[in-house]
Design an enzyme around this catalytic site. Structure first.
Site, PDB file in Angstrom:
ATOM      1  N   ALA A  11      97.466  83.236  44.428  1.00 46.05           N
ATOM      2  CA  ALA A  11      98.430  83.299  42.973  1.00 46.05           C
ATOM      3  C   ALA A  11      97.401  83.639  42.067  1.00 46.05           C
ATOM      4  O   ALA A  11      97.693  84.277  41.048  1.00 46.05           O
ATOM      5  CB  ALA A  11      98.862  81.960  42.827  1.00 46.05           C
ATOM      6  N   THR A  97      99.967  91.508  52.757  1.00 49.53           N
ATOM      7  CA  THR A  97      98.552  91.491  53.000  1.00 49.53           C
ATOM      8  C   THR A  97      98.456  92.427  54.117  1.00 49.53           C
ATOM      9  O   THR A  97      99.172  92.507  54.888  1.00 49.53           O
ATOM     10  CB  THR A  97      98.105  90.160  53.591  1.00 49.53           C
ATOM     11  N   ALA A 122     104.868  93.658  55.017  1.00 49.91           N
ATOM     12  CA  ALA A 122     104.823  95.066  54.730  1.00 49.91           C
ATOM     13  C   ALA A 122     103.656  95.450  54.055  1.00 49.91           C
ATOM     14  O   ALA A 122     103.028  94.938  53.283  1.00 49.91           O
ATOM     15  CB  ALA A 122     106.103  95.070  53.526  1.00 49.91           C
ATOM     16  N   HIS A 152      92.940 104.180  46.079  1.00 49.22           N
ATOM     17  CA  HIS A 152      93.247 102.962  45.459  1.00 49.22           C
ATOM     18  C   HIS A 152      92.181 102.466  44.797  1.00 49.22           C
ATOM     19  O   HIS A 152      91.060 103.072  44.583  1.00 49.22           O
ATOM     20  CB  HIS A 152      93.190 102.162  46.550  1.00 49.22           C
ATOM     21  N   HIS A 153      92.359 101.338  43.969  1.00 46.87           N
ATOM     22  CA  HIS A 153      91.186 100.710  43.060  1.00 46.87           C
ATOM     23  C   HIS A 153      90.071 100.431  43.891  1.00 46.87           C
ATOM     24  O   HIS A 153      90.260 100.354  45.132  1.00 46.87           O
ATOM     25  CB  HIS A 153      91.708  99.520  42.223  1.00 46.87           C
ATOM     26  N   LYS A 156      90.115  97.352  46.530  1.00 40.40           N
ATOM     27  CA  LYS A 156      90.903  97.181  47.879  1.00 40.40           C
ATOM     28  C   LYS A 156      89.952  96.995  48.782  1.00 40.40           C
ATOM     29  O   LYS A 156      88.941  97.689  49.249  1.00 40.40           O
ATOM     30  CB  LYS A 156      91.960  98.337  47.842  1.00 40.40           C
TER      31      LYS A 156
END
Length: 263
Positions: A11, A97, A122, A152-153, A156
């Site tokens: 979270a 994930t 997914a 990607h950033h 990742k």
């Protein structure tokens, strides 16, 4: 009709925070709590000024707050223990994930079926990305060469991305045989990316990028480029919300949001 009670795992991460904000906007859902291994407080403030329970202990949160669905964006090494805790209590699981092995997927599926409970894992919840992959599967039959560039950033954790690997697997399966790999000198191999069935997958990691993927097909005298850009993390939320609503009706593991979309 009662609302779907949602607990968010991971979270405090960026995706977790985006999921929390999105669930808070849905009239048929309510947040029952939040879990994160880095939690040091016992509550989490929401954008509307309210608070929800926060803990590092998934078992305690499941037993105390009794969600219908757990949404997970954490790490691959946490998924088995999470699936065991969630599905054994007959709580549905939605996980974005990536980096999971086939053994991990079989493990989750076995627990889900044993407890007659639904789970979805997914690699991508962006509808546009799934449409990109669907179009690529159509194109794969008509070209001999294919490469994937995924960006990607810098935070990742896995490379290549789960979406890139899923794309490579699906287009190779549709083609029915490996793509052609151009002949190269041995010294060039390190610059050609990870290989899968003749497809070179190139990974870029840097600030300023959320997620971007381009699939390049080539043949004599022509190329075809299919590209998708995720401008921000909000693009994943319609797919996550759809998964929350649908997975409570399912039994066993569904791999890929495209199954729920009928692609």
């Amino acid at each position: 009709m009662s609302k779907i009670r949602v607990l968010v795992h991971g979270a405090l991460g960026k995706m977790g925070q985006t999921v929390i904000a999105a669930v808070g906007q849905e009239l048929d859902m309510e947040l029952s709590g939040a879990v994160d291994t880095n939690a040091i407080a016992d509550s989490l403030s929401l954008p509307n000024g309210c608070h929800i329970p926060l803990s590092a202990n998934i078992d305690a949160m499941l037993d105390t707050h009794k969600p219908d669905v757990v949404v997970d964006f954490s790490t691959a090494k946490a998924v088995r223990s999470l699936a065991q805790a969630v599905l054994s209590r007959r709580v549905s699981l939605v996980s974005g994930t990536t980096g999971l092995s086939e053994d991990d997927l079989h493990f989750v599926n076995a627990i889900a079926k044993e407890n007659v409970t639904g789970a979805i894992i997914a690699s991508n919840f962006a509808v546009g990305a799934l449409v990109m992959m669907h179009i690529a599967k159509i194109a794969a039959k008509y070209f001999d060469y294919a490469e994937i560039i995924e960006q990607h950033h810098q935070f990742k954790l896995d490379a290549p991305s789960g979406t890139a690997l899923s794309t490579a697997k699906s287009i190779a399966q549709t083609r029915g045989k490996s793509f052609i790999t151009p002949e190269q000198k041995e010294s060039f191999q390190e610059s050609r990316g990870q290989k899968y069935e003749g497809i070179s997958i190139h990974s870029v990691r840097m600030p300023g990028i959320v997620a971007r993927q381009e699939i390049l097909f080539g043949d004599m005298g022509q190329t075809l480029s299919i590209k998708h850009d995720a401008i921000n993390r909000d693009c994943y939320m319609p797919g996550v919300m759809l998964s929350i609503r649908e997975i409570i009706k399912q039994n066993g593991l569904t791999v890929g949001l495209e199954k729920l979309l009928g692609l």
